[in-house]
Design a protein around this motif. Sequence first.
Motif, short mmCIF file in Angstrom:
data_model
loop_
_atom_site.label_atom_id
_atom_site.label_comp_id
_atom_site.label_asym_id
_atom_site.label_seq_id
_atom_site.Cartn_x
_atom_site.Cartn_y
_atom_site.Cartn_z
N LEU A 32 53.25 30.70 29.11
CA LEU A 32 52.39 31.96 29.36
C LEU A 32 50.88 31.84 29.07
CD1 LEU A 32 52.75 34.89 30.01
CD2 LEU A 32 52.62 35.21 27.37
N ALA A 33 50.44 30.73 28.33
CA ALA A 33 49.05 30.48 28.09
C ALA A 33 48.74 29.69 29.28
CB ALA A 33 48.94 29.76 26.72
N ASP A 34 49.49 28.84 29.73
CA ASP A 34 49.10 28.17 31.16
C ASP A 34 48.83 28.85 32.19
OD1 ASP A 34 48.87 25.32 30.25
OD2 ASP A 34 50.89 24.60 30.95
N PHE A 35 49.88 30.02 32.52
CA PHE A 35 49.65 30.76 33.69
C PHE A 35 48.34 31.68 33.49
CE2 PHE A 35 54.18 30.15 34.75
CZ PHE A 35 54.00 30.28 36.13
N CYS A 36 48.00 32.04 32.38
CA CYS A 36 46.78 32.86 32.17
C CYS A 36 45.48 31.85 32.34
CB CYS A 36 46.84 33.41 30.60
SG CYS A 36 48.02 34.68 30.51
N LEU A 37 45.69 30.72 31.92
CA LEU A 37 44.25 30.07 31.87
C LEU A 37 44.19 29.12 33.15
CD1 LEU A 37 44.50 28.25 28.53
CD2 LEU A 37 42.88 30.05 29.06
N LYS A 38 45.18 28.70 33.79
CA LYS A 38 45.05 28.20 34.92
C LYS A 38 45.01 29.32 36.19
CE LYS A 38 47.21 24.12 33.37
NZ LYS A 38 48.27 23.23 33.28
N GLY A 39 45.72 30.08 36.18
CA GLY A 39 45.57 31.39 37.02
C GLY A 39 44.03 31.96 36.99
N GLY A 40 43.67 32.10 35.90
CA GLY A 40 42.27 32.60 35.72
C GLY A 40 41.43 31.55 36.04
N SER A 41 41.40 30.62 35.90
CA SER A 41 40.49 29.38 36.46
C SER A 41 40.38 29.49 37.77
CB SER A 41 40.83 28.07 35.87
OG SER A 41 40.84 28.18 34.45
N GLY A 42 41.54 29.41 38.72
CA GLY A 42 41.71 29.41 39.68
C GLY A 42 40.94 30.70 40.36
N LEU A 43 41.05 31.84 39.77
CA LEU A 43 40.61 33.10 40.12
C LEU A 43 39.01 32.95 40.07
CD1 LEU A 43 41.57 35.87 41.08
CD2 LEU A 43 41.06 36.64 38.73
N ILE A 44 38.53 32.53 39.09
CA ILE A 44 36.98 32.18 38.83
C ILE A 44 36.63 31.22 39.91
CG2 ILE A 44 35.22 31.43 37.30
CD1 ILE A 44 36.93 32.74 35.02
N ILE A 45 37.15 30.22 40.02
CA ILE A 45 36.78 29.38 41.00
C ILE A 45 36.74 29.77 42.42
CG2 ILE A 45 37.07 26.86 42.43
CD1 ILE A 45 38.02 25.95 39.66
N GLY A 46 37.78 30.71 42.54
CA GLY A 46 37.81 31.47 44.14
C GLY A 46 36.93 32.30 44.27
N SER A 47 36.41 33.09 43.32
CA SER A 47 35.50 34.20 43.27
C SER A 47 34.28 33.30 43.57
CB SER A 47 35.34 34.82 41.85
OG SER A 47 36.57 35.61 41.57
N ALA A 48 33.72 32.28 42.72
CA ALA A 48 32.56 31.54 43.07
C ALA A 48 32.38 31.01 44.70
CB ALA A 48 32.47 30.27 41.92
N VAL A 49 33.55 30.46 45.05
CA VAL A 49 33.31 30.00 46.37
C VAL A 49 33.29 31.24 47.40
CG1 VAL A 49 34.99 29.18 48.41
CG2 VAL A 49 34.92 28.03 46.09
N THR A 50 34.04 32.36 47.20
CA THR A 50 33.53 33.48 47.82
C THR A 50 32.05 34.26 47.85
OG1 THR A 50 36.10 34.32 47.88
CG2 THR A 50 34.09 35.90 48.43
N LEU A 51 31.72 34.15 46.75
CA LEU A 51 30.07 34.61 46.50
C LEU A 51 29.25 33.79 47.09
CD1 LEU A 51 28.39 36.50 44.74
CD2 LEU A 51 28.37 34.85 43.04
N PHE A 52 29.32 32.43 46.92
CA PHE A 52 28.49 31.48 47.38
C PHE A 52 28.60 31.05 49.12
CE2 PHE A 52 28.14 30.71 42.83
CZ PHE A 52 26.92 31.21 42.60
#
Length: 83
Positions: A32-52
Amino acid sequence: MEMSHEPQKPAKPAVKEPPVVSEETRTKDKCLADFCLKGGSGLIIGSAVTLFFTRPQTYPIWLGLGVGMGVAYDCCQARWNQQ
């Protein structure tokens, strides 16, 4: 005859033992911790790619979330197979 209204104190204080946690519960918690951390990290990285890089598109956000969740799923499968 004199009556005392003080409660009687036990001779020894009760020692609390830590709760016993099974290996299966630990594995579920780690997954459960892996899903939250790795999914959140992917979400943040994807958001940064979208933003820039790809302003109007949102597919990098969902792609990053999917990759993060996929990596977490793979790690959970490996943990379950070790047991």
